[in-house]
Design an enzyme around this catalytic site. Sequence first.
Site, short mmCIF file in Angstrom:
data_model
loop_
_atom_site.label_atom_id
_atom_site.label_comp_id
_atom_site.label_asym_id
_atom_site.label_seq_id
_atom_site.Cartn_x
_atom_site.Cartn_y
_atom_site.Cartn_z
N TYR A 194 -22.73 1.69 -14.53
CA TYR A 194 -23.52 2.54 -14.00
C TYR A 194 -24.39 3.17 -14.19
CZ TYR A 194 -18.69 2.01 -11.20
OH TYR A 194 -17.68 1.49 -10.65
N HIS A 208 -27.19 6.71 -8.17
CA HIS A 208 -26.38 7.76 -7.81
C HIS A 208 -26.16 8.62 -9.39
CE1 HIS A 208 -23.94 9.25 -5.01
NE2 HIS A 208 -22.71 8.47 -5.20
N PHE A 262 -15.00 9.69 -11.24
CA PHE A 262 -15.65 9.01 -10.49
C PHE A 262 -16.14 10.22 -9.45
CE2 PHE A 262 -13.54 5.18 -11.80
CZ PHE A 262 -14.76 4.44 -11.99
N ASN A 278 -16.68 10.81 -6.28
CA ASN A 278 -16.27 11.55 -5.33
C ASN A 278 -14.88 12.50 -5.47
OD1 ASN A 278 -14.24 9.41 -6.14
ND2 ASN A 278 -13.46 8.95 -4.04
N ASP A 320 -28.43 13.01 -7.01
CA ASP A 320 -29.31 12.30 -6.04
C ASP A 320 -29.18 12.82 -4.61
OD1 ASP A 320 -26.82 11.30 -6.34
OD2 ASP A 320 -27.42 9.40 -4.79
N ASN A 360 -20.90 12.02 -1.58
CA ASN A 360 -19.36 12.21 -1.87
C ASN A 360 -19.03 13.48 -2.97
OD1 ASN A 360 -18.15 10.67 0.05
ND2 ASN A 360 -18.61 8.83 -0.95
#
Length: 205
Positions: free
Chosen positions: A29, A34, A84, A86, A111, A132
Amino acid sequence: MSTVPNSASGTTDTGPWLVAGLGNPGPQYAGNRHNVGFMVADLLAGRMGGTFKAHKSRAQVLEGRVGAPGPGSHRVVLAKPMTFMNLSGGPVTALSTFYKVPADRIVVVHDELDIGFGALRLKKGGGDNGHNGLKSLTSSLGKDYCRVRFGVGRPPGRMDVAAYVLRDFSAAERKELDYLVDRAADAVEALITSGLERAQSTYNS
């Protein structure tokens, strides 16, 4: 202990600030849109001359200072939640409790789809706009934290939003990304050292 006025609130600056860059953990990632909050946090860590260490809050944490040496410097806890996106609210709330940081001294870097690529908007409070990470934070902290919103723009055509933010920045965007991340880090430091309104006047673009 020396204290200095906090231009954002008029109070003396005796406690730390908490700066949380949002992203998803893991190398797959790292270059995603994000994860720009992590990118800004990593740059700030380099400026502070330290390295992140694991904290029981499920975050990577670095304690340091920003601002001119002496009474004008400010204590900062820099964090990257290792959950993560969320679930970001859990680690940030745990850190705010551990370090006794009120919501109005928390700065979240994330972001933002509704702003063009690389543009910045600094604000306090507001909605989550479907983000999220912000949903999780607001459910845990309320809305009174500060945000440094880094524009990533809207996905082209009918591309799914989730797919878009979980893709790496484009080759054209990467040519400017280092400069823009550097500017976002400057904006975080300005918010802490000069107050929200002055930072907004300089960096809201």
